[in-house]
Write a protein that holds these residues in place. Sequence first.
Motif, PDB file in Angstrom:
ATOM      1  N   GLU A   1    -103.777  49.763  18.251  1.00 59.90           N
ATOM      2  CA  GLU A   1    -104.202  49.424  16.726  1.00 59.90           C
ATOM      3  C   GLU A   1    -104.719  50.699  16.123  1.00 59.90           C
ATOM      4  OE1 GLU A   1    -106.322  48.565  13.097  1.00 59.90           O
ATOM      5  OE2 GLU A   1    -107.244  48.977  15.009  1.00 59.90           O
ATOM      6  N   MET A   2    -105.553  51.602  16.865  1.00 59.02           N
ATOM      7  CA  MET A   2    -106.138  52.649  16.198  1.00 59.02           C
ATOM      8  C   MET A   2    -105.125  53.756  16.038  1.00 59.02           C
ATOM      9  SD  MET A   2    -108.849  55.754  17.776  1.00 59.02           S
ATOM     10  CE  MET A   2    -107.387  56.485  18.559  1.00 59.02           C
TER      11      MET A   2
ATOM     12  N   SER B   1    -109.579  63.196   8.900  1.00 57.24           N
ATOM     13  CA  SER B   1    -110.161  62.649   9.952  1.00 57.24           C
ATOM     14  C   SER B   1    -111.125  63.666  10.901  1.00 57.24           C
ATOM     15  CB  SER B   1    -109.132  61.927  10.849  1.00 57.24           C
ATOM     16  OG  SER B   1    -108.350  63.039  11.436  1.00 57.24           O
TER      17      SER B   1
ATOM     18  N   ASN C   1    -102.402  63.988  13.638  1.00 61.19           N
ATOM     19  CA  ASN C   1    -103.892  63.957  13.656  1.00 61.19           C
ATOM     20  C   ASN C   1    -104.500  65.372  13.698  1.00 61.19           C
ATOM     21  OD1 ASN C   1    -103.686  61.121  13.354  1.00 61.19           O
ATOM     22  ND2 ASN C   1    -104.445  60.695  15.559  1.00 61.19           N
TER      23      ASN C   1
ATOM     24  N   ASP D   1    -101.877  53.353  15.702  1.00 66.93           N
ATOM     25  CA  ASP D   1    -100.985  52.913  14.756  1.00 66.93           C
ATOM     26  C   ASP D   1    -101.540  53.316  13.235  1.00 66.93           C
ATOM     27  OD1 ASP D   1     -99.070  52.091  16.501  1.00 66.93           O
ATOM     28  OD2 ASP D   1     -99.570  50.301  16.375  1.00 66.93           O
ATOM     29  N   TYR D   2    -102.776  52.928  13.254  1.00 67.70           N
ATOM     30  CA  TYR D   2    -103.711  52.883  11.764  1.00 67.70           C
ATOM     31  C   TYR D   2    -103.647  54.658  11.582  1.00 67.70           C
ATOM     32  CZ  TYR D   2    -107.457  53.419   8.509  1.00 67.70           C
ATOM     33  OH  TYR D   2    -108.233  53.691   7.388  1.00 67.70           O
ATOM     34  N   MET D   3    -103.934  55.492  12.551  1.00 64.04           N
ATOM     35  CA  MET D   3    -104.128  56.864  12.424  1.00 64.04           C
ATOM     36  C   MET D   3    -102.739  57.373  11.925  1.00 64.04           C
ATOM     37  SD  MET D   3    -107.136  57.398  12.356  1.00 64.04           S
ATOM     38  CE  MET D   3    -106.787  59.324  12.333  1.00 64.04           C
ATOM     39  N   SER D   4    -101.482  57.002  12.222  1.00 61.33           N
ATOM     40  CA  SER D   4    -100.391  57.411  12.026  1.00 61.33           C
ATOM     41  C   SER D   4     -99.991  57.294  10.615  1.00 61.33           C
ATOM     42  CB  SER D   4     -99.309  56.712  12.888  1.00 61.33           C
ATOM     43  OG  SER D   4     -98.937  55.377  12.586  1.00 61.33           O
ATOM     44  N   SER D   5    -100.552  56.394   9.795  1.00 63.15           N
ATOM     45  CA  SER D   5    -100.333  56.032   8.368  1.00 63.15           C
ATOM     46  C   SER D   5    -101.401  56.700   7.700  1.00 63.15           C
ATOM     47  CB  SER D   5     -99.846  54.728   8.202  1.00 63.15           C
ATOM     48  OG  SER D   5    -100.690  53.809   8.532  1.00 63.15           O
ATOM     49  N   TYR D   6    -102.483  56.994   8.340  1.00 61.15           N
ATOM     50  CA  TYR D   6    -103.687  57.384   7.431  1.00 61.15           C
ATOM     51  C   TYR D   6    -103.320  58.796   6.877  1.00 61.15           C
ATOM     52  CZ  TYR D   6    -108.473  58.750   6.352  1.00 61.15           C
ATOM     53  OH  TYR D   6    -109.616  59.343   5.905  1.00 61.15           O
TER      54      TYR D   6
ATOM     55  N   ARG E   1    -113.323  53.936   8.249  1.00 54.56           N
ATOM     56  CA  ARG E   1    -113.131  53.094   9.440  1.00 54.56           C
ATOM     57  C   ARG E   1    -113.791  54.245  10.723  1.00 54.56           C
ATOM     58  NH1 ARG E   1    -108.247  49.693  11.025  1.00 54.56           N
ATOM     59  NH2 ARG E   1    -109.965  49.335  12.596  1.00 54.56           N
TER      60      ARG E   1
END
Length: 276
Positions: free
Chosen positions: A45-46, A57, A163, A48-53, A33
């Motif tokens: 949305e970003m 990164s 992150n 939220d995605y990063m919190s579970s990735y 991504r």
Amino acid sequence: MDYKIVMDSAGDLKEMEGAAFANVPLKILAGEREFVDDATTDVEEMVDYMSSYVGKSSTACPSAGEYLEAFGDAEDVYCVTITSGLSGSYNAASIAAREFKERHPNRRIHVFDSLTAGPEMTLVAEKIRELVHQKLPFEKIVSMVEEYNLKTQLVFSLESLHNLAQNGRVPGAVAKLAGILSLRLVGKASDEGTLQPTGKARGDQKVPGELLKQLISLGYNGGRVRIHHCCNLPSAERLKQAILEKFPKASIVIHKAGALCSFYAEKGGLLVGFET
């Protein structure tokens, strides 16, 4: 075009009222991504995605070509970048500026290494706009803005260190412990343009008081304040009210953080730029 203010997206502005302005986006990379820090990205949305990735990164700065395109056909270009201590954006802009001068020897350009990010960069861009509107000479504006940048500061509160850990900037164990203890890291931009922890607050409710204490300790006395938040308007409003209770004439603007600053601040984070 007489002039143009160009700023990379770490300053959180996608447009600027009353100025010829261009935003040059950074990118956030997470596996397959890619999030481009422009007006099309859904920041919530970003985050939220990063919190579970769980993978690695990283971030990517604009290319020299992207900067050169942003400079356009302006006679005078004022370019503001995120601190060179955290990104190669300043270097890319400097390369583009040299090519711009080679192509247009009679035009003028200056690249400011802000030594900061987010709302403090916004203050610098606003100062450029103010001085341009006063019709001051290019060299005078550059000198005054460089001096002004020495009289601004950035403090921040990070809701999570997830992150930063994934990005390799803090140890994973430290990030995990901070989450378990519900600690919010409070810090500032150092004189060298790096992130410097200065304190901590336990829980979101205590963050505004801790940030106000940091502002005053760094020399704030009622000037301009720009508060940028990552999906945390209530905390930003509480900080604004706390500042106004002590400094009723303060000029305070609240703004949503863009993708790059939200990547580092994470959901709930606050960044505060202010004049000293």
